[in-house]
Design a protein around this motif. Structure first.
Motif, PDB file in Angstrom:
ATOM      1  N   PRO A  24      17.659  27.826 -36.138  1.00  0.00           N
ATOM      2  CA  PRO A  24      19.093  28.047 -36.326  1.00  0.00           C
ATOM      3  C   PRO A  24      19.782  28.643 -35.102  1.00  0.00           C
ATOM      4  CG  PRO A  24      17.835  29.802 -37.369  1.00  0.00           C
ATOM      5  CD  PRO A  24      16.828  28.798 -36.874  1.00  0.00           C
ATOM      6  N   GLY A  25      21.107  28.654 -35.130  1.00  0.00           N
ATOM      7  CA  GLY A  25      21.898  29.516 -34.255  1.00  0.00           C
ATOM      8  C   GLY A  25      22.198  30.782 -35.048  1.00  0.00           C
ATOM      9  N   ARG A  26      23.051  31.628 -34.528  1.00  0.00           N
ATOM     10  CA  ARG A  26      23.415  32.825 -35.302  1.00  0.00           C
ATOM     11  C   ARG A  26      24.890  33.161 -35.136  1.00  0.00           C
ATOM     12  NH1 ARG A  26      25.878  34.712 -32.032  1.00  0.00           N
ATOM     13  NH2 ARG A  26      25.386  36.020 -30.239  1.00  0.00           N
ATOM     14  N   VAL A  27      25.451  33.791 -36.168  1.00  0.00           N
ATOM     15  CA  VAL A  27      26.699  34.520 -35.945  1.00  0.00           C
ATOM     16  C   VAL A  27      26.438  35.959 -36.335  1.00  0.00           C
ATOM     17  CG1 VAL A  27      28.327  32.592 -36.250  1.00  0.00           C
ATOM     18  CG2 VAL A  27      27.744  33.997 -38.207  1.00  0.00           C
ATOM     19  N   ASN A  28      27.069  36.837 -35.603  1.00  0.00           N
ATOM     20  CA  ASN A  28      26.942  38.253 -35.923  1.00  0.00           C
ATOM     21  C   ASN A  28      28.159  38.631 -36.765  1.00  0.00           C
ATOM     22  OD1 ASN A  28      26.100  40.878 -35.950  1.00  0.00           O
ATOM     23  ND2 ASN A  28      26.916  41.368 -33.914  1.00  0.00           N
ATOM     24  N   ASN A  47      23.235  27.331 -40.380  1.00  0.00           N
ATOM     25  CA  ASN A  47      22.661  25.987 -40.531  1.00  0.00           C
ATOM     26  C   ASN A  47      22.923  25.067 -39.340  1.00  0.00           C
ATOM     27  OD1 ASN A  47      25.406  26.096 -41.388  1.00  0.00           O
ATOM     28  ND2 ASN A  47      25.189  24.055 -42.232  1.00  0.00           N
ATOM     29  N   LEU A  48      23.714  25.517 -38.374  1.00  0.00           N
ATOM     30  CA  LEU A  48      23.818  24.773 -37.119  1.00  0.00           C
ATOM     31  C   LEU A  48      22.724  25.298 -36.204  1.00  0.00           C
ATOM     32  CD1 LEU A  48      27.648  25.139 -36.422  1.00  0.00           C
ATOM     33  CD2 LEU A  48      26.493  23.134 -37.358  1.00  0.00           C
ATOM     34  N   ARG A 206      33.874  31.965 -47.562  1.00  0.00           N
ATOM     35  CA  ARG A 206      32.959  31.263 -46.663  1.00  0.00           C
ATOM     36  C   ARG A 206      33.137  31.810 -45.253  1.00  0.00           C
ATOM     37  NH1 ARG A 206      31.708  30.320 -50.987  1.00  0.00           N
ATOM     38  NH2 ARG A 206      31.650  28.366 -52.136  1.00  0.00           N
ATOM     39  N   ILE A 207      32.051  31.709 -44.476  1.00  0.00           N
ATOM     40  CA  ILE A 207      32.153  32.099 -43.062  1.00  0.00           C
ATOM     41  C   ILE A 207      32.622  30.866 -42.295  1.00  0.00           C
ATOM     42  CG2 ILE A 207      30.902  32.907 -41.022  1.00  0.00           C
ATOM     43  CD1 ILE A 207      28.762  34.018 -43.045  1.00  0.00           C
ATOM     44  N   VAL A 379      32.145  25.259 -41.097  1.00  0.00           N
ATOM     45  CA  VAL A 379      31.902  26.176 -42.216  1.00  0.00           C
ATOM     46  C   VAL A 379      30.399  26.433 -42.228  1.00  0.00           C
ATOM     47  CG1 VAL A 379      32.100  26.532 -44.705  1.00  0.00           C
ATOM     48  CG2 VAL A 379      33.869  25.245 -43.477  1.00  0.00           C
ATOM     49  N   ALA A 380      30.033  27.665 -41.957  1.00  0.00           N
ATOM     50  CA  ALA A 380      28.609  27.970 -41.770  1.00  0.00           C
ATOM     51  C   ALA A 380      27.939  28.289 -43.098  1.00  0.00           C
ATOM     52  CB  ALA A 380      28.465  29.166 -40.839  1.00  0.00           C
ATOM     53  N   ARG A 381      26.718  27.804 -43.240  1.00  0.00           N
ATOM     54  CA  ARG A 381      25.875  28.291 -44.324  1.00  0.00           C
ATOM     55  C   ARG A 381      24.807  29.190 -43.715  1.00  0.00           C
ATOM     56  NH1 ARG A 381      23.295  23.918 -46.182  1.00  0.00           N
ATOM     57  NH2 ARG A 381      24.536  22.350 -45.114  1.00  0.00           N
ATOM     58  N   ILE A 382      24.333  30.155 -44.489  1.00  0.00           N
ATOM     59  CA  ILE A 382      23.340  31.100 -43.947  1.00  0.00           C
ATOM     60  C   ILE A 382      21.955  30.525 -44.171  1.00  0.00           C
ATOM     61  CG2 ILE A 382      22.460  33.447 -44.043  1.00  0.00           C
ATOM     62  CD1 ILE A 382      25.211  34.365 -44.970  1.00  0.00           C
TER      63      ILE A 382
END
Ligand code: GLA
Length: 390
Positions: A24-28, A47-48, A206-207, A379-382
């Protein structure tokens, strides 16, 4: 995805691949620029990310191709003579990981044919480099049967990026990518590496990731400068605070900081320190709000984190500020902030699912009018951490 990559693999290497991996990538969510100050951070894996097809070889050659950099074609190096090579471009990240494994005494006895594809925007602050590093380390760990834990993989990849690629990053990105858990944020103490998984109970929210598509100029030099300023602040605070020993900048509470802050005078160093210490406090408070499902309060912490990154830590930019300011005025948005190192790249917003379409339409239009740039939205999923997938 996999089918297309499999065909491409066959075309490039004239043999079928053996295994498929996702990293995955990450968002903080909050806790920015404090991983290297011993602070608490709250990232999620998303999920990206980066996909890889793998086939082990019988010799010591490593061949790599990325569908994101097709014009560079198949790159290669030999495991017996690894050294940084600017002409190998992106391949220096996975190469650095194999080099770092060797330098730690691990046996890398055979090479690989590898095909990568990433749906993370590169250089946009979503950790595309950590994603491919942890991916390479996980493949090596599996194939060489090294028995490394996720935490060990994260530390190794951070070391590789610091020493092989010359970027002085903290541990947050590699840790969240190696240790990600579906639908959970990770509350990570960057001083001790103690961590807990926090259920990300976002309900109807949603993020949304907003890529400003502003290229991140000077990010490495500015990043290293912030680190130096924080070290200067820590040195002064530590030697002047007499009530107890201070182990890191974020070890100080906001109250303790006020007692001794005049030693920093009205300097940029003071501004960096106040951001770090208050951001640490915000992250701890946010975790409690997220756990209790108090999303409105969580969103407020996100806004105040952004203000501090803008005014005190000075790592935001006009484009990121514009996205955050516009987001504040949109229906269904309860929080927004820049994420990652800053100076461009991505912001995140918590948006009610029924308002996402309008949000994207409105922000696109206004952002373009103000900056002349087209923003992109995801739209990110974790997601879970890096792993072999079927
Ligand atoms: C980059 C670094 C991380 C962290 C963030 C800012 O992503 O790689 O270690 O410092 O910036 O929070």
């Amino acid at each position: 995805m996999k089918e297309q990559m499999s065909l491409e693999f066959l075309n490039s290497y004239t043999a079928a691949s053996e295994a498929f991996y996702f990293s995955p990538g990450r968002v903080n969510l909050i806790g920015e620029h404090i991983d290297y100050n011993g602070g608490m951070v709250l990232p999620v894996a998303i999920n990206l990310g980066t996909y890889a097809l793998v086939r082990p070889r019988t010799d010591t050659k490593v061949r790599l191709k990325s569908l994101n950099f097709e014009s560079l074609g198949v790159l290669s190096f030999d495991l017996n003579s690894i050294q940084y090579d600017a002409t190998l471009d992106w391949a220096n990240y996975p190469m650095g990981v194999l080099y770092t494994l060797q330098s730690k005494g691990y046996q890398t006895t055979f090479g690989f044919d590898l095909l990568f594809y990433g749906d993370l925007p590169n250089g946009a602050g979503l950790s595309s480099s950590a994603s491919i590093e942890v991916l390479m380390a996980t493949i090596a760990n599996d194939y060489y049967e090294l028995g490394l834990s996720g935490v060990e993989i994260a530390k190794l990849c951070q070391l590789s990026e610091n020493q092989f690629n010359g970027v002085n990053c903290g541990i947050m990105d590699q840790f969240s990518i190696a240790m990600g858990k579906k639908d959970h944020a990770i509350m990570l103490n960057c001083d001790t590496l103690d961590y807990t998984y926090v259920p990300a109970t976002l309900g109807d929210y949603r993020i949304v990731i907003i890529n400003t598509n502003k290229k991140r100029g000077l990010v490495d030099s500015e990043y290293n400068q912030r680190r130096t300023e924080c070290e200067t602040a820590f040195g002064l605070l530590k030697s002047n605070y007499k009530k107890r020993p201070i182990t890191s900048l974020c070890d100080m509470t906001p109250k303790e900081f006020i007692e001794v802050s005049e030693v920093l005078e009205a300097s940029s160093v003071y501004k960096r320190a106040i951001h770090a210490i208050q951001e640490n406090f915000r992250t701890k408070s946010s975790k409690a709000e997220l756990t209790d499902g108090n999303l409105l309060a969580f969103g407020e912490w996100m806004y105040s984190s952004h203000e501090s990154l803008k005014n005190s830590f000075e790592v935001s930019c006009y484009e990121l500020d514009t996205v955050v300011e516009l987001s504040r005025k949109e229906r269904g948005v309860i929080g927004a902030r820049m994420t990652g190192a800053g100076f461009g790249g991505c912001a995140i917003a918590l948006v009610h699912k029924d308002h996402i379409a309008d949000y994207e339409t409105n922000i696109s239009k206004q952002y373009k009018a103000l900056t002349g740039i087209d923003a992109s939205f995801y739209v990110a999923r974790i997601s879970g951490g890096t792993a072999r997938v079927e």
